[in-house]
Scaffold this motif. Structure first.
Motif, PDB file in Angstrom:
ATOM      1  N   GLY A 101       9.987   5.793  -4.169  1.00 23.45           N
ATOM      2  CA  GLY A 101      10.596   6.317  -5.387  1.00 23.45           C
ATOM      3  C   GLY A 101       9.864   7.546  -5.876  1.00 23.45           C
ATOM      4  O   GLY A 101       9.141   8.197  -5.115  1.00 23.45           O
ATOM      5  N   THR A 102      10.028   7.857  -7.156  1.00 20.65           N
ATOM      6  CA  THR A 102       9.387   9.027  -7.753  1.00 20.65           C
ATOM      7  C   THR A 102       8.662   8.629  -9.043  1.00 20.65           C
ATOM      8  O   THR A 102       9.088   7.711  -9.755  1.00 20.65           O
ATOM      9  CB  THR A 102      10.414  10.117  -8.088  1.00 20.65           C
ATOM     10  OG1 THR A 102      11.442   9.570  -8.938  1.00 20.65           O
ATOM     11  CG2 THR A 102      11.057  10.670  -6.822  1.00 20.65           C
ATOM     12  N   SER A 131       0.854  -1.193   0.000  1.00 19.59           N
ATOM     13  CA  SER A 131       0.000   0.000   0.000  1.00 19.59           C
ATOM     14  C   SER A 131       0.888   1.241   0.000  1.00 19.59           C
ATOM     15  O   SER A 131       1.755   1.405   0.854  1.00 19.59           O
ATOM     16  CB  SER A 131      -0.897  -0.003   1.247  1.00 19.59           C
ATOM     17  OG  SER A 131      -1.670   1.176   1.305  1.00 19.59           O
ATOM     18  N   ALA A 132       0.669   2.113  -0.993  1.00 18.70           N
ATOM     19  CA  ALA A 132       1.520   3.292  -1.155  1.00 18.70           C
ATOM     20  C   ALA A 132       0.666   4.518  -1.459  1.00 18.70           C
ATOM     21  O   ALA A 132      -0.527   4.410  -1.763  1.00 18.70           O
ATOM     22  CB  ALA A 132       2.541   3.071  -2.272  1.00 18.70           C
ATOM     23  N   VAL A 133       1.295   5.677  -1.376  1.00 14.90           N
ATOM     24  CA  VAL A 133       0.587   6.925  -1.645  1.00 14.90           C
ATOM     25  C   VAL A 133       1.522   7.873  -2.379  1.00 14.90           C
ATOM     26  O   VAL A 133       2.728   7.933  -2.095  1.00 14.90           O
ATOM     27  CB  VAL A 133       0.079   7.573  -0.328  1.00 14.90           C
ATOM     28  CG1 VAL A 133       1.227   7.850   0.630  1.00 14.90           C
ATOM     29  CG2 VAL A 133      -0.698   8.853  -0.609  1.00 14.90           C
ATOM     30  N   ILE A 134       0.964   8.588  -3.344  1.00 13.09           N
ATOM     31  CA  ILE A 134       1.708   9.655  -4.033  1.00 13.09           C
ATOM     32  C   ILE A 134       1.549  10.923  -3.214  1.00 13.09           C
ATOM     33  O   ILE A 134       0.437  11.398  -3.001  1.00 13.09           O
ATOM     34  CB  ILE A 134       1.177   9.857  -5.466  1.00 13.09           C
ATOM     35  CG1 ILE A 134       1.318   8.566  -6.264  1.00 13.09           C
ATOM     36  CG2 ILE A 134       1.922  10.997  -6.154  1.00 13.09           C
ATOM     37  CD1 ILE A 134       0.688   8.640  -7.641  1.00 13.09           C
ATOM     38  N   GLN A 135       2.659  11.458  -2.757  1.00 16.09           N
ATOM     39  CA  GLN A 135       2.603  12.630  -1.889  1.00 16.09           C
ATOM     40  C   GLN A 135       2.233  13.881  -2.675  1.00 16.09           C
ATOM     41  O   GLN A 135       2.556  14.021  -3.858  1.00 16.09           O
ATOM     42  CB  GLN A 135       3.940  12.842  -1.195  1.00 16.09           C
ATOM     43  CG  GLN A 135       4.251  11.824  -0.117  1.00 16.09           C
ATOM     44  CD  GLN A 135       5.533  12.137   0.606  1.00 16.09           C
ATOM     45  OE1 GLN A 135       6.521  12.543   0.006  1.00 16.09           O
ATOM     46  NE2 GLN A 135       5.544  11.945   1.923  1.00 16.09           N
ATOM     47  N   GLY A 183       7.750  13.277 -11.151  1.00 10.18           N
ATOM     48  CA  GLY A 183       8.635  13.740 -10.087  1.00 10.18           C
ATOM     49  C   GLY A 183       8.025  13.707  -8.701  1.00 10.18           C
ATOM     50  O   GLY A 183       8.724  13.921  -7.710  1.00 10.18           O
ATOM     51  N   GLN A 184       6.707  13.438  -8.600  1.00  8.72           N
ATOM     52  CA  GLN A 184       6.076  13.346  -7.290  1.00  8.72           C
ATOM     53  C   GLN A 184       6.624  12.133  -6.530  1.00  8.72           C
ATOM     54  O   GLN A 184       6.875  11.078  -7.112  1.00  8.72           O
ATOM     55  CB  GLN A 184       4.552  13.231  -7.418  1.00  8.72           C
ATOM     56  CG  GLN A 184       3.863  14.557  -7.730  1.00  8.72           C
ATOM     57  CD  GLN A 184       2.350  14.431  -7.689  1.00  8.72           C
ATOM     58  OE1 GLN A 184       1.735  14.056  -8.687  1.00  8.72           O
ATOM     59  NE2 GLN A 184       1.761  14.733  -6.542  1.00  8.72           N
ATOM     60  N   ASN A 185       6.784  12.281  -5.221  1.00  4.47           N
ATOM     61  CA  ASN A 185       7.335  11.218  -4.399  1.00  4.47           C
ATOM     62  C   ASN A 185       6.268  10.184  -4.066  1.00  4.47           C
ATOM     63  O   ASN A 185       5.097  10.518  -3.856  1.00  4.47           O
ATOM     64  CB  ASN A 185       7.916  11.783  -3.106  1.00  4.47           C
ATOM     65  CG  ASN A 185       9.141  12.640  -3.359  1.00  4.47           C
ATOM     66  OD1 ASN A 185       9.937  12.336  -4.243  1.00  4.47           O
ATOM     67  ND2 ASN A 185       9.304  13.690  -2.593  1.00  4.47           N
ATOM     68  N   VAL A 186       6.704   8.936  -3.999  1.00  3.96           N
ATOM     69  CA  VAL A 186       5.827   7.831  -3.602  1.00  3.96           C
ATOM     70  C   VAL A 186       6.385   7.231  -2.319  1.00  3.96           C
ATOM     71  O   VAL A 186       7.572   6.901  -2.246  1.00  3.96           O
ATOM     72  CB  VAL A 186       5.750   6.758  -4.702  1.00  3.96           C
ATOM     73  CG1 VAL A 186       4.880   5.587  -4.259  1.00  3.96           C
ATOM     74  CG2 VAL A 186       5.216   7.360  -5.995  1.00  3.96           C
ATOM     75  N   VAL A 187       5.525   7.082  -1.311  1.00  4.50           N
ATOM     76  CA  VAL A 187       5.924   6.523  -0.014  1.00  4.50           C
ATOM     77  C   VAL A 187       4.884   5.496   0.409  1.00  4.50           C
ATOM     78  O   VAL A 187       3.792   5.419  -0.154  1.00  4.50           O
ATOM     79  CB  VAL A 187       6.058   7.627   1.061  1.00  4.50           C
ATOM     80  CG1 VAL A 187       7.119   8.641   0.675  1.00  4.50           C
ATOM     81  CG2 VAL A 187       4.719   8.334   1.287  1.00  4.50           C
ATOM     82  N   THR A 188       5.240   4.711   1.430  1.00 11.35           N
ATOM     83  CA  THR A 188       4.273   3.767   1.978  1.00 11.35           C
ATOM     84  C   THR A 188       3.181   4.539   2.710  1.00 11.35           C
ATOM     85  O   THR A 188       3.423   5.579   3.312  1.00 11.35           O
ATOM     86  CB  THR A 188       4.949   2.778   2.937  1.00 11.35           C
ATOM     87  OG1 THR A 188       5.636   3.517   3.954  1.00 11.35           O
ATOM     88  CG2 THR A 188       5.947   1.914   2.193  1.00 11.35           C
TER      89      THR A 188
END
Length: 293
Positions: free
Chosen positions: A243-244, A184-188, A224-229
């Motif tokens: 990643g991005t 499960s991840a989210v684009i910040q 270029g948007q960051n992806v995080v858990t």
């Protein structure tokens, strides 16, 4: 008569050239002492040069000092501006910390989804047949390592613990093509409206990019948007870097879109890792992909 004067001028010119060449040769040869005309010319030139060089050096130094003063003024102005910004940020942070503390006291919340305990480990094995899928680390159950714990490097998340023995553990990389390997991840984004959730499912081996699926078709995702858990899967902590975004494409039905994500970590060169133990206990979710996503 004119021919005589012409020849006379030519003779004088030739004699002058000969005398000049002789003087040049005489002055160039090595001598212990110079003649008095040479000494006079050199002394006079040296005196004039020293007389001119002192004011020139003074003026050059004065101009350089003025330039340094101007640079110092500009730097000081910029530093003051930054200090003002820092003061405003410190005040803002202090206010947010106070609000957060009060809210936690109201809700009696002592832990956060982003809290985790790191455990350092070293890669001790990697099968050539499963280079893109599995690796073995030198920490196991005796060190508190358990199945489905997140594993990362300084660059970002690389995978999860697939299984653990007493002294070692097998890590399944994000690049594994296992259909159960989901995160499960989210684009910040700068605002809540710009945050978009999805799941890391699959890996494009040709472009070496992760696939973030399940993003609504009508949202705008920028390169270029960051992806995080996301921390919502019940196992992984929140905000571990993944990643991005490189690009997005619609899925085959046009209901969602898939983001191609450049991993922050290098899956090929891995020597030291960090096993992440989530502090806040997760919900009891059975068979939910990531082993809880």
């Amino acid at each position: 008569m004119p021919q005589f004067f012409l020849n006379k001028r030519l003779i004088i010119l030739l004699v002058s050239i000969i005398i000049l060449v002789a003087l040049i040769g005489f002055s160039l040869r090595e001598r212990e002492q110079l003649t008095w005309p040479e000494q006079f010319v050199k002394d006079t030139a040296g005196w004039v040069q020293s007389l001119v060089s002192r004011p020139a050096r003074y003026i050059a130094g004065f101009v350089e000092n003025l330039q340094d003063l101007q640079n110092t003024y500009d730097e000081n102005k910029e530093l003051k501006k930054r200090l003002d910004d820092i003061a405003r940020l410190e005040a803002r942070v202090h206010s947010l910390e106070k609000d957060n503390k009060e809210l936690q006291e109201i809700l009696d919340v002592k832990e956060s989804l982003a809290d985790y305990e790191p455990k350092q480990a070293t890669v001790i094995g990697r099968s050539p047949d499963h280079w893109h899928e599995l690796l073995i680390i030198n920490k196991g159950k005796s060190n508190g390592v358990k199945q489905n714990m997140a594993v990362m490097t300084p660059g970002g998340l690389i995978g999860k613990v697939k299984s653990a023995t007493t002294f070692t553990a097998t890590v399944q990389l994000l690049s594994s093509m296992d259909p159960k390997n989901r995160i499960s991840a989210v684009i910040q984004g700068e605002t809540p409206e710009e945050r978009h959730f999805g799941t890391i499912e699959g890996f494009d081996k040709n472009d070496e990019l992760l696939l973030l699926k399940g993003i609504p078709y009508d949202v705008k995702v920028t390169k270029g948007q960051n992806v995080v858990t996301s921390g919502l899967g019940g196992v992984f902590p929140k905000d571990l870097p993944v990643g991005t975004v490189v690009k997005t494409v619609p899925d085959e039905y046009g209901l969602n879109q898939t983001a191609y994500v450049q991993p922050g970590a290098d899956f090929y060169d891995i020597e030291h890792v960090m096993v992440v133990k989530r502090q806040m206990p997760g919900p009891n979710i059975e068979n939910a992909g990531e082993g809880g996503l």
